[in-house]
Design a protein around this motif. Structure first.
Motif, mmCIF file in Angstrom:
data_model
loop_
_atom_site.group_PDB
_atom_site.id
_atom_site.type_symbol
_atom_site.label_atom_id
_atom_site.label_comp_id
_atom_site.label_asym_id
_atom_site.label_seq_id
_atom_site.Cartn_x
_atom_site.Cartn_y
_atom_site.Cartn_z
ATOM 1 N N LEU A 282 0.830 -1.197 0.000
ATOM 2 C CA LEU A 282 0.000 0.000 0.000
ATOM 3 C C LEU A 282 0.867 1.250 0.000
ATOM 4 N N GLY A 283 0.627 2.134 -0.964
ATOM 5 C CA GLY A 283 1.419 3.353 -1.051
ATOM 6 C C GLY A 283 0.666 4.438 -1.783
ATOM 7 N N THR A 284 1.237 5.625 -1.794
ATOM 8 C CA THR A 284 0.605 6.728 -2.514
ATOM 9 C C THR A 284 1.323 6.939 -3.852
ATOM 10 N N PRO A 285 0.597 7.421 -4.840
ATOM 11 C CA PRO A 285 1.195 7.634 -6.165
ATOM 12 C C PRO A 285 2.408 8.559 -6.140
ATOM 13 N N ASN A 286 2.339 9.637 -5.382
ATOM 14 C CA ASN A 286 3.448 10.595 -5.397
ATOM 15 C C ASN A 286 4.719 10.006 -4.793
ATOM 16 N N GLN A 287 4.588 9.152 -3.812
ATOM 17 C CA GLN A 287 5.775 8.570 -3.189
ATOM 18 C C GLN A 287 6.335 7.407 -4.003
ATOM 19 N N VAL A 292 7.976 3.142 -9.776
ATOM 20 C CA VAL A 292 7.213 2.486 -10.841
ATOM 21 C C VAL A 292 7.855 2.785 -12.186
ATOM 22 N N LYS A 293 8.241 4.037 -12.377
ATOM 23 C CA LYS A 293 8.792 4.439 -13.668
ATOM 24 C C LYS A 293 10.187 3.874 -13.926
ATOM 25 N N ASN A 294 10.966 3.615 -12.863
ATOM 26 C CA ASN A 294 12.303 3.076 -13.097
ATOM 27 C C ASN A 294 12.345 1.549 -12.994
ATOM 28 N N GLY A 295 11.169 0.924 -12.852
ATOM 29 C CA GLY A 295 11.100 -0.531 -12.889
ATOM 30 C C GLY A 295 11.319 -1.251 -11.582
ATOM 31 N N THR A 296 11.499 -0.510 -10.471
ATOM 32 C CA THR A 296 11.703 -1.161 -9.176
ATOM 33 C C THR A 296 10.417 -1.812 -8.690
ATOM 34 N N VAL A 297 9.300 -1.140 -8.908
ATOM 35 C CA VAL A 297 7.982 -1.618 -8.467
ATOM 36 C C VAL A 297 7.055 -1.695 -9.673
ATOM 37 N N GLU A 298 6.375 -2.819 -9.810
ATOM 38 C CA GLU A 298 5.441 -2.983 -10.924
ATOM 39 C C GLU A 298 4.070 -2.422 -10.595
ATOM 40 N N GLN A 299 3.620 -2.640 -9.362
ATOM 41 C CA GLN A 299 2.283 -2.183 -8.959
ATOM 42 C C GLN A 299 2.208 -2.019 -7.449
ATOM 43 N N PHE A 300 1.239 -1.245 -6.997
ATOM 44 C CA PHE A 300 0.936 -1.091 -5.583
ATOM 45 C C PHE A 300 -0.522 -0.665 -5.498
#
Length: 366
Positions: A282-287, A292-300
């Motif tokens: 669970l996270g916020t879009p701004n944080q 997400v953009k650099n490929g570390t996280v695919e989804q949250f």
């Protein structure tokens, strides 16, 4: 949510085949004195329904004193929720304030509750660090006619009239496991990075995660540890490091807290595990946008913390105005959020969480 930003701080509205995601505080000047409001019910949700009668046609009072008491005053997720709540209080002609501790210890909110009682607040909205540690003073508050609304993280049921839940707890917990399982191919070791050990919302979600993992389809997945970052960024970062040092073959970390997920993503981003270890939660879009953009996280995942704050204010005002008592089946309108119905044990569900990924993360700003 949190369980979010510094986050446990952290989260947005919506749906989750993978669910996830976000807490805060307010208060102000009342046009009526506490003596003018002796008809306020006291006691928990059950007591409220027994001792008071709801008038759904009653006008929403103005000049109410509404106080937000978040888990931590400096938690980014809680800040978003609280600021939205302050704006909502102004909308309805009342004033609000946010007060709270800088740490998330079990008893850190107690002194603030006592002060709010002395200030004759009309309602206290609290995201509890511990379900039971705050009960004594909250019961004292209700006995004096102060309405108590828990949001994000619940108290024991007899210590408040309402609980504003971001989403169905079962849906959040199970969806997090379901989403991660797909990402790791239903195989491998996983870990959970939670907030504090006593956080009601975190523990409820984790219980449902464990129930989901017990199903046959997850037989090749192993939960190796539940770690606690205490909703502290640096400790969550260190706990992530510790999980990977102890389990170098770890496949995924689930962080149902906005603080935890961003700390875990930051560690993975700068390590040899980038692209090898899944981070979800669970996270916020701004944080989370950069990860997400650099490929570390695919989804949250997450719900909209602004809507959570707004709903908390409208529900507290409806209680203070006599429109509702907290009894199951009662209805009230929360401004442009629409109509809500109180469920069992005084629970109100904000709505389903949203799953964020590279395709939609730029559509949100919180």
């Amino acid at each position: 949510m949190n369980a979010r930003l510094r986050t446990h701080g952290r989260r947005t509205t919506a749906a989750v085949a993978a669910a996830t995601a976000l807490g805060l505080a307010l208060a102000g000047c009342s046009g009526t004195s506490k003596d003018d409001n002796d008809d306020k019910g006291s006691g928990g949700s059950a007591a409220a329904g027994a001792n008071a009668t709801a008038d759904p046609n009653a006008a929403l009072k103005t000049g109410l004193k509404l106080a937000f008491l978040p888990k931590q005053i400096n938690n980014p997720y809680e800040t978003i929720t609280g600021e939205a709540g302050l704006a909502a209080a102004k909308e309805i002609g009342s004033e609000g304030k946010r007060v709270g501790p800088s740490d998330a210890n079990a008893s850190s909110q107690v002194s603030y509750i006592n002060t709010l009682i002395q200030q004759n607040q009309d309602a206290i909205m609290i995201a509890a660090n511990d379900a039971n540690a705050v009960c004594g003073p909250l019961k004292q508050a209700m006995a004096k006619g102060v309405k108590v609304v828990a949001y994000d993280s619940d108290t024991a049921k007899d210590c408040r009239q309402l609980f504003i839940n971001q989403a169905k707890s079962e849906d959040v917990g199970r969806s997090l496991v379901q989403n991660v399982a797909k990402q790791v191919g239903y195989k491998g070791k996983i870990a959970i990075l939670s907030a504090t050990q006593n956080a009601t919302n975190q523990n409820t979600w984790i219980d449902y995660m464990k129930q989901e993992l017990a199903k046959p389809e997850y037989k090749d997945m192993q939960l190796v540890k539940v770690a606690y970052g205490d909703d502290d960024d640096q400790k969550s970062f260190q706990e992530t490091q510790g999980l990977l040092q102890a389990n170098p073959d770890l496949k995924a970390i689930i962080a149902p807290t906005t603080v935890g997920i961003s700390a875990a993503a930051r560690y993975i981003d700068g390590s040899q595990y980038k692209g090898k270890v899944v981070v979800n939660g669970l996270g916020t879009p701004n944080q989370m946008r950069q990860f997400v953009k650099n490929g570390t996280v695919e989804q949250f995942s997450l719900w909209d913390p602004k809507k959570l704050g707004k709903l908390a204010v409208y529900s507290a005002a409806a209680l203070a105005s006599g429109q509702i008592t907290g009894a199951e089946g009662e209805k009230f309108t929360a401004g442009d959020l629409g109509e809500y119905t109180i469920g069992k044990d005084g629970e109100i569900i904000l709505g389903p969480p949203t799953v964020f990924n590279k395709d939609n993360v730029d559509q949100y700003d919180f």
